[in-house]
Design a protein around this motif. Structure first.
Motif, PDB file in Angstrom:
ATOM      1  N   ILE A   1      32.010  89.310  83.094  1.00  0.00           N
ATOM      2  CA  ILE A   1      32.486  90.695  82.993  1.00  0.00           C
ATOM      3  C   ILE A   1      31.320  91.562  82.511  1.00  0.00           C
ATOM      4  N   ALA A   2      31.075  92.663  83.228  1.00  0.00           N
ATOM      5  CA  ALA A   2      30.031  93.591  82.772  1.00  0.00           C
ATOM      6  C   ALA A   2      30.664  94.640  81.875  1.00  0.00           C
ATOM      7  N   ALA A   3      30.144  94.749  80.657  1.00  0.00           N
ATOM      8  CA  ALA A   3      30.556  95.811  79.730  1.00  0.00           C
ATOM      9  C   ALA A   3      29.496  96.896  79.841  1.00  0.00           C
ATOM     10  N   VAL A   4      29.780  97.910  80.638  1.00  0.00           N
ATOM     11  CA  VAL A   4      28.766  98.923  80.995  1.00  0.00           C
ATOM     12  C   VAL A   4      28.760 100.013  79.921  1.00  0.00           C
ATOM     13  N   ASN A   5      27.752  99.950  79.037  1.00  0.00           N
ATOM     14  CA  ASN A   5      27.757 100.744  77.810  1.00  0.00           C
ATOM     15  C   ASN A   5      26.832 101.959  77.863  1.00  0.00           C
ATOM     16  N   GLY A   6      26.529 102.450  79.034  1.00  0.00           N
ATOM     17  CA  GLY A   6      25.630 103.609  79.146  1.00  0.00           C
ATOM     18  C   GLY A   6      25.083 103.651  80.567  1.00  0.00           C
ATOM     19  N   PHE A   7      23.823 104.078  80.713  1.00  0.00           N
ATOM     20  CA  PHE A   7      23.229 104.150  82.052  1.00  0.00           C
ATOM     21  C   PHE A   7      23.250 102.782  82.748  1.00  0.00           C
ATOM     22  N   ALA A   8      23.783 102.735  83.934  1.00  0.00           N
ATOM     23  CA  ALA A   8      23.673 101.540  84.786  1.00  0.00           C
ATOM     24  C   ALA A   8      23.108 102.046  86.103  1.00  0.00           C
ATOM     25  N   LEU A   9      21.794 101.974  86.210  1.00  0.00           N
ATOM     26  CA  LEU A   9      21.101 102.577  87.353  1.00  0.00           C
ATOM     27  C   LEU A   9      20.333 101.510  88.112  1.00  0.00           C
ATOM     28  N   GLY A  10      20.206 101.692  89.399  1.00  0.00           N
ATOM     29  CA  GLY A  10      19.415 100.762  90.209  1.00  0.00           C
ATOM     30  C   GLY A  10      19.823  99.328  89.942  1.00  0.00           C
ATOM     31  N   GLY A  11      18.834  98.505  89.557  1.00  0.00           N
ATOM     32  CA  GLY A  11      19.104  97.086  89.279  1.00  0.00           C
ATOM     33  C   GLY A  11      20.175  96.890  88.211  1.00  0.00           C
ATOM     34  N   GLY A  12      20.356  97.900  87.361  1.00  0.00           N
ATOM     35  CA  GLY A  12      21.399  97.811  86.330  1.00  0.00           C
ATOM     36  C   GLY A  12      22.786  97.882  86.940  1.00  0.00           C
ATOM     37  N   LEU A  13      22.969  98.839  87.853  1.00  0.00           N
ATOM     38  CA  LEU A  13      24.271  98.911  88.529  1.00  0.00           C
ATOM     39  C   LEU A  13      24.438  97.690  89.430  1.00  0.00           C
ATOM     40  N   GLU A  14      23.339  97.244  90.034  1.00  0.00           N
ATOM     41  CA  GLU A  14      23.422  96.054  90.896  1.00  0.00           C
ATOM     42  C   GLU A  14      23.840  94.822  90.085  1.00  0.00           C
ATOM     43  N   LEU A  15      23.349  94.738  88.843  1.00  0.00           N
ATOM     44  CA  LEU A  15      23.756  93.625  87.980  1.00  0.00           C
ATOM     45  C   LEU A  15      25.236  93.753  87.620  1.00  0.00           C
ATOM     46  N   ALA A  16      25.643  94.964  87.269  1.00  0.00           N
ATOM     47  CA  ALA A  16      27.061  95.181  86.941  1.00  0.00           C
ATOM     48  C   ALA A  16      27.944  94.849  88.148  1.00  0.00           C
ATOM     49  N   MET A  17      27.458  95.191  89.347  1.00  0.00           N
ATOM     50  CA  MET A  17      28.256  94.924  90.560  1.00  0.00           C
ATOM     51  C   MET A  17      28.273  93.451  90.918  1.00  0.00           C
ATOM     52  N   ALA A  18      27.244  92.711  90.482  1.00  0.00           N
ATOM     53  CA  ALA A  18      27.232  91.273  90.741  1.00  0.00           C
ATOM     54  C   ALA A  18      28.241  90.557  89.831  1.00  0.00           C
ATOM     55  N   ALA A  19      28.511  91.155  88.660  1.00  0.00           N
ATOM     56  CA  ALA A  19      29.526  90.579  87.767  1.00  0.00           C
ATOM     57  C   ALA A  19      30.876  90.606  88.489  1.00  0.00           C
ATOM     58  N   HIS A  20      31.837  89.831  87.972  1.00  0.00           N
ATOM     59  CA  HIS A  20      33.113  89.709  88.693  1.00  0.00           C
ATOM     60  C   HIS A  20      33.969  90.962  88.574  1.00  0.00           C
ATOM     61  N   PHE A  21      33.863  91.662  87.460  1.00  0.00           N
ATOM     62  CA  PHE A  21      34.405  93.017  87.358  1.00  0.00           C
ATOM     63  C   PHE A  21      33.733  93.755  86.202  1.00  0.00           C
ATOM     64  N   ARG A  22      34.008  95.055  86.113  1.00  0.00           N
ATOM     65  CA  ARG A  22      33.289  95.926  85.202  1.00  0.00           C
ATOM     66  C   ARG A  22      34.236  96.783  84.362  1.00  0.00           C
ATOM     67  N   ILE A  23      33.896  96.914  83.084  1.00  0.00           N
ATOM     68  CA  ILE A  23      34.590  97.850  82.196  1.00  0.00           C
ATOM     69  C   ILE A  23      33.496  98.789  81.674  1.00  0.00           C
TER      70      ILE A  23
ATOM     71  N   LEU B   1      19.247  85.799  89.878  1.00  0.00           N
ATOM     72  CA  LEU B   1      20.176  86.505  88.989  1.00  0.00           C
ATOM     73  C   LEU B   1      21.415  87.054  89.698  1.00  0.00           C
ATOM     74  N   PHE B   2      21.197  87.900  90.695  1.00  0.00           N
ATOM     75  CA  PHE B   2      22.331  88.681  91.199  1.00  0.00           C
ATOM     76  C   PHE B   2      23.326  87.802  91.969  1.00  0.00           C
ATOM     77  N   ASN B   3      22.844  86.958  92.856  1.00  0.00           N
ATOM     78  CA  ASN B   3      23.765  86.050  93.553  1.00  0.00           C
ATOM     79  C   ASN B   3      24.255  84.954  92.619  1.00  0.00           C
ATOM     80  N   TYR B   4      23.390  84.579  91.690  1.00  0.00           N
ATOM     81  CA  TYR B   4      23.746  83.537  90.723  1.00  0.00           C
ATOM     82  C   TYR B   4      24.938  83.999  89.878  1.00  0.00           C
ATOM     83  N   VAL B   5      24.887  85.261  89.447  1.00  0.00           N
ATOM     84  CA  VAL B   5      25.991  85.821  88.648  1.00  0.00           C
ATOM     85  C   VAL B   5      27.239  85.963  89.528  1.00  0.00           C
ATOM     86  N   ALA B   6      27.056  86.512  90.732  1.00  0.00           N
ATOM     87  CA  ALA B   6      28.216  86.738  91.612  1.00  0.00           C
ATOM     88  C   ALA B   6      28.958  85.433  91.895  1.00  0.00           C
ATOM     89  N   ASN B   7      28.211  84.343  92.046  1.00  0.00           N
ATOM     90  CA  ASN B   7      28.824  83.061  92.377  1.00  0.00           C
ATOM     91  C   ASN B   7      29.028  82.169  91.163  1.00  0.00           C
TER      92      ASN B   7
END
Ligand code: COA
Length: 260
Positions: free
Chosen positions: A102-124, A90-96
């Protein structure tokens, strides 16, 4: 394809993938990670999809982390495998991923959630979003790329503080930290992200894909990003998109990229 833990919707060439376990604040269990992998894999070869938005269902959470109930009794070997599998699937797959994510961060992004958002190309983020890597409060460390991607985005000192304190920052602090590009009201989040996706889709998809690869090369050990850029730049000259983009400019008309 039908999934148990995620929803998919394609509109105007934008695929929105929604992690849909709201009762568990969209925590990432193994099954969800596998489904996300399948969804991204299918999107890669689906010509209808030009941009992917990833978000969480409900108004409370993007993703509140890896599913703690699933790994609470893991051995060191199982823990290592959990991180390695997740990063690969997932995480490297998304990053590459060759199309913009684009991660649309709509509330808590914790642990693996923030890691997923950070793997996206950018975040709103929506203005109610809260972000953090609280793993050390559970006696583990971030295992889905968080120790690597957080310092790349916010700098080493801030990453050290966030990870060591296990604290959360709000959306405005995340904006100040360059962790997210924009903060908007929750109700406006999807439209705002779709608008940016629309701007991206006016451009050459081939060139956008090469740009993702070249930018990512900057963060890969042992890879000379400048060389990657030179090669990708050269390849661009062989594409139909390049012919269309340059001839449209010279003929003072809008480009209509074939995406090849
Ligand atoms: N893994 C598994 N379940 C989770 C979860 C996670 N990461 N995050 C939340 N949940 C579950 C809760 O256990 C609860 O389930 P229940 O109703 O069956 O008891 C449900 O989601 C709602 O969460 P709850 O804690 O009741 O909501 P809250 O508003 O009181 O608190 C948080 C919200 C995000 C602060 C809190 O859920 C939390 O701290 N979650 C864990 C965050 C974390 O440490 N993530 C890193 C994991 S490595």
């Amino acid at each position: 394809m039908s999934y148990q833990n995620i929803l998919e919707e394609i509109e105007d060439h934008i695929l929105t993938i929604t992690i849909n376990r709201p009762k568990k604040l969209n925590a990432l269990n193994r099954e969800t990670i596998q489904e996300l992998h399948e969804a991204f894999k299918a999107a890669k070869t689906n010509d209808e999809v030009k941009v992917v938005i990833i978000t969480g269902s409900g108004e409370k959470a993007f993703v509140a982390g890896a599913d703690i109930s699933e790994f609470a009794d893991y051995s060191p070997k199982e823990g290592k495998r959990l991180a390695a599998d997740g990063q690969e699937k997932l995480f490297n797959y998304v990053a590459n991923f060759p199309k913009p994510v684009i991660a649309a961060v709509n509330g808590f992004a914790l642990g693996g959630g923030l890691e997923l958002a950070m793997a996206a190309h950018f975040r709103i983020a929506s203005d109610n979003a809260k972000m953090g890597l609280p793993e050390v409060s559970l006696g583990v460390i971030p295992g889905y790329g968080g120790t690597q991607r957080l310092p790349q985005l916010v700098g080493k000192g801030r990453a050290m503080e966030m990870i060591m304190t296990a604290g959360m920052i709000d959306a405005n602090q995340a904006l100040q930290y360059n962790l997210v590009n924009h903060v908007v009201e929750l109700d406006d989040l999807h439209d705002f992200v779709a608008k940016i996706a629309g701007k991206i889709m006016k451009n050459s998809t081939v060139a956008v894909s090469e740009a993702i690869r070249a930018i990512n090369a900057n963060y890969e050990d042992g890879v000379n990003g400048f060389e990657v850029e030179i090669n990708a730049f050269g390849r661009s000259f062989g594409t139909d998109d390049f012919k269309e983009g340059t001839s449209a400019f010279l003929n003072k008309r809008k480009a209509d990229f074939p995406g090849k």
